[in-house]
Design a protein around this motif. Structure first.
Motif, short mmCIF file in Angstrom:
data_model
loop_
_atom_site.label_atom_id
_atom_site.label_comp_id
_atom_site.label_asym_id
_atom_site.label_seq_id
_atom_site.Cartn_x
_atom_site.Cartn_y
_atom_site.Cartn_z
N ALA A 81 32.77 33.49 49.58
CA ALA A 81 33.62 33.37 48.44
C ALA A 81 32.95 33.78 47.27
CB ALA A 81 33.37 31.73 48.43
N GLY A 82 31.99 34.28 47.12
CA GLY A 82 31.14 34.76 45.90
C GLY A 82 30.18 34.02 45.03
N ALA A 83 29.33 32.85 45.54
CA ALA A 83 28.77 32.43 44.74
C ALA A 83 27.60 33.28 44.24
CB ALA A 83 28.15 31.26 45.37
N GLY A 84 27.11 32.89 42.93
CA GLY A 84 26.42 33.93 42.29
C GLY A 84 24.73 34.01 42.98
N LEU A 85 24.33 32.99 43.37
CA LEU A 85 22.99 32.72 43.86
C LEU A 85 23.18 31.86 45.14
CD1 LEU A 85 19.91 33.55 44.05
CD2 LEU A 85 19.62 31.54 42.36
N VAL A 86 22.59 32.23 46.02
CA VAL A 86 22.57 31.32 47.25
C VAL A 86 21.12 31.20 47.85
CG1 VAL A 86 23.35 30.65 49.70
CG2 VAL A 86 24.92 31.56 47.96
N ILE A 109 41.18 35.08 44.01
CA ILE A 109 41.62 35.30 42.40
C ILE A 109 42.95 34.83 42.49
CG2 ILE A 109 42.06 36.43 40.57
CD1 ILE A 109 39.27 38.10 41.32
N ARG A 110 43.93 35.38 43.35
CA ARG A 110 45.42 34.91 43.41
C ARG A 110 45.56 33.44 43.74
NH1 ARG A 110 48.69 40.00 44.82
NH2 ARG A 110 47.21 41.68 44.57
N VAL A 111 44.53 32.95 44.64
CA VAL A 111 44.70 31.54 45.00
C VAL A 111 44.34 30.63 43.86
CG1 VAL A 111 44.05 29.76 46.59
CG2 VAL A 111 44.60 32.00 47.37
N TRP A 112 42.92 30.62 43.58
CA TRP A 112 42.55 29.86 42.50
C TRP A 112 42.28 30.33 41.00
CZ3 TRP A 112 38.73 29.34 47.13
CH2 TRP A 112 37.61 30.18 46.78
N GLY A 113 42.59 31.54 40.85
CA GLY A 113 42.60 32.04 39.38
C GLY A 113 41.15 32.75 39.11
N LEU A 114 41.43 33.52 37.99
CA LEU A 114 40.14 34.34 37.66
C LEU A 114 38.97 33.46 36.92
CD1 LEU A 114 38.72 37.00 37.38
CD2 LEU A 114 39.92 37.35 35.19
N ASP A 115 39.58 32.52 36.23
CA ASP A 115 38.30 31.63 35.69
C ASP A 115 37.45 30.81 36.67
OD1 ASP A 115 39.26 32.40 33.00
OD2 ASP A 115 40.19 30.59 32.95
N THR A 116 38.22 30.28 37.82
CA THR A 116 37.66 29.78 39.01
C THR A 116 36.76 30.70 39.63
OG1 THR A 116 39.26 28.19 39.10
CG2 THR A 116 37.80 28.26 40.89
N GLN A 117 37.18 31.95 39.81
CA GLN A 117 36.16 32.90 40.63
C GLN A 117 35.02 33.01 39.61
OE1 GLN A 117 36.63 34.05 43.80
NE2 GLN A 117 34.50 34.91 43.58
N LYS A 118 35.18 33.40 38.28
CA LYS A 118 34.04 33.61 37.38
C LYS A 118 33.05 32.47 37.39
CE LYS A 118 36.12 36.17 33.83
NZ LYS A 118 36.76 36.22 32.55
N ARG A 119 33.51 31.22 37.50
CA ARG A 119 32.63 30.10 37.44
C ARG A 119 31.82 30.09 38.68
NH1 ARG A 119 36.85 27.13 35.04
NH2 ARG A 119 37.43 26.17 37.10
N LEU A 120 32.38 30.35 40.07
CA LEU A 120 32.04 30.63 41.31
C LEU A 120 30.95 31.57 41.30
CD1 LEU A 120 31.64 29.63 44.06
CD2 LEU A 120 33.55 31.01 44.74
N SER A 121 31.01 32.59 40.63
CA SER A 121 30.19 33.89 40.61
C SER A 121 28.92 33.42 39.82
CB SER A 121 30.80 35.14 39.90
OG SER A 121 32.04 35.62 41.20
N ALA A 122 29.01 32.40 39.06
CA ALA A 122 27.70 31.96 38.21
C ALA A 122 27.16 30.97 38.81
CB ALA A 122 28.37 31.60 36.70
N ALA A 123 27.61 30.34 39.85
CA ALA A 123 27.19 29.26 40.64
C ALA A 123 25.89 29.46 41.22
CB ALA A 123 28.08 28.72 41.66
N LYS A 124 24.97 28.39 41.37
CA LYS A 124 23.63 28.60 42.28
C LYS A 124 23.95 27.62 43.15
CE LYS A 124 21.14 30.17 38.10
NZ LYS A 124 20.16 29.67 37.04
N VAL A 149 36.86 42.72 45.99
CA VAL A 149 36.56 42.08 47.10
C VAL A 149 37.36 40.66 46.84
CG1 VAL A 149 34.49 40.93 48.08
CG2 VAL A 149 34.58 43.40 47.31
N TYR A 150 37.33 40.10 45.80
CA TYR A 150 37.55 38.77 45.71
C TYR A 150 39.28 38.66 45.24
CZ TYR A 150 32.71 38.21 45.55
OH TYR A 150 31.32 38.16 45.75
N ASP A 151 40.02 39.78 45.37
CA ASP A 151 41.43 39.71 44.98
C ASP A 151 42.08 38.51 45.69
OD1 ASP A 151 43.70 41.12 43.53
OD2 ASP A 151 44.17 41.38 45.98
N ARG A 152 42.13 38.33 46.85
CA ARG A 152 42.75 37.05 47.41
C ARG A 152 42.34 35.99 46.83
NH1 ARG A 152 43.41 37.58 53.96
NH2 ARG A 152 41.18 37.27 53.52
#
Length: 101
Positions: A51-56, A16-31, A11-14
């Motif tokens: 964008a895939g924030a962990g909790l909204v 991840i290509r722009v801002w990297g896997l580590d940033t997407q992981k941090r976003l996925s952990a964001a509240k 889902v987040y492939d595009r």
């Protein structure tokens, strides 16, 4: 940080290509807490969820029946006694099931 599942990576492939896997992981952990209503708030909520924030979390206890200007997050057939936050959360959850809303 937690690893992304295969489904999330697809889902987040595009992104991840722009801002990297580590940033997407941090976003996925964001509240994220979003308060209020209106067009700008709806657009921000949509973008954060997609964008895939962990909790909204949404805060707006205004009944749907008292909304001044409808937004795309509140469906026309929504129970008029439910809150704007509850109605919006349902739409956002459908947009991205990988995010807890």
């Amino acid at each position: 940080m937690t690893a992304l599942s295969r489904a999330e990576a697809a889902v987040y492939d595009r992104q991840i290509r722009v801002w990297g896997l580590d940033t997407q992981k941090r976003l996925s952990a964001a509240k994220v807490l979003i308060a209020g209503r209106g067009g700008l708030v709806a657009e921000v909520a949509k973008n954060v969820v997609l964008a895939g924030a962990g909790l909204v979390s949404l805060i707006d206890d205004t009944p749907v029946s008292q909304m001044n200007a409808p937004t795309f997050l509140v469906a026309h057939d929504t129970d008029q006694s439910s809150s704007v936050a509850t109605a919006s959360a349902a739409t956002l959850q459908e947009m991205n099931p990988h995010v807890r809303v």
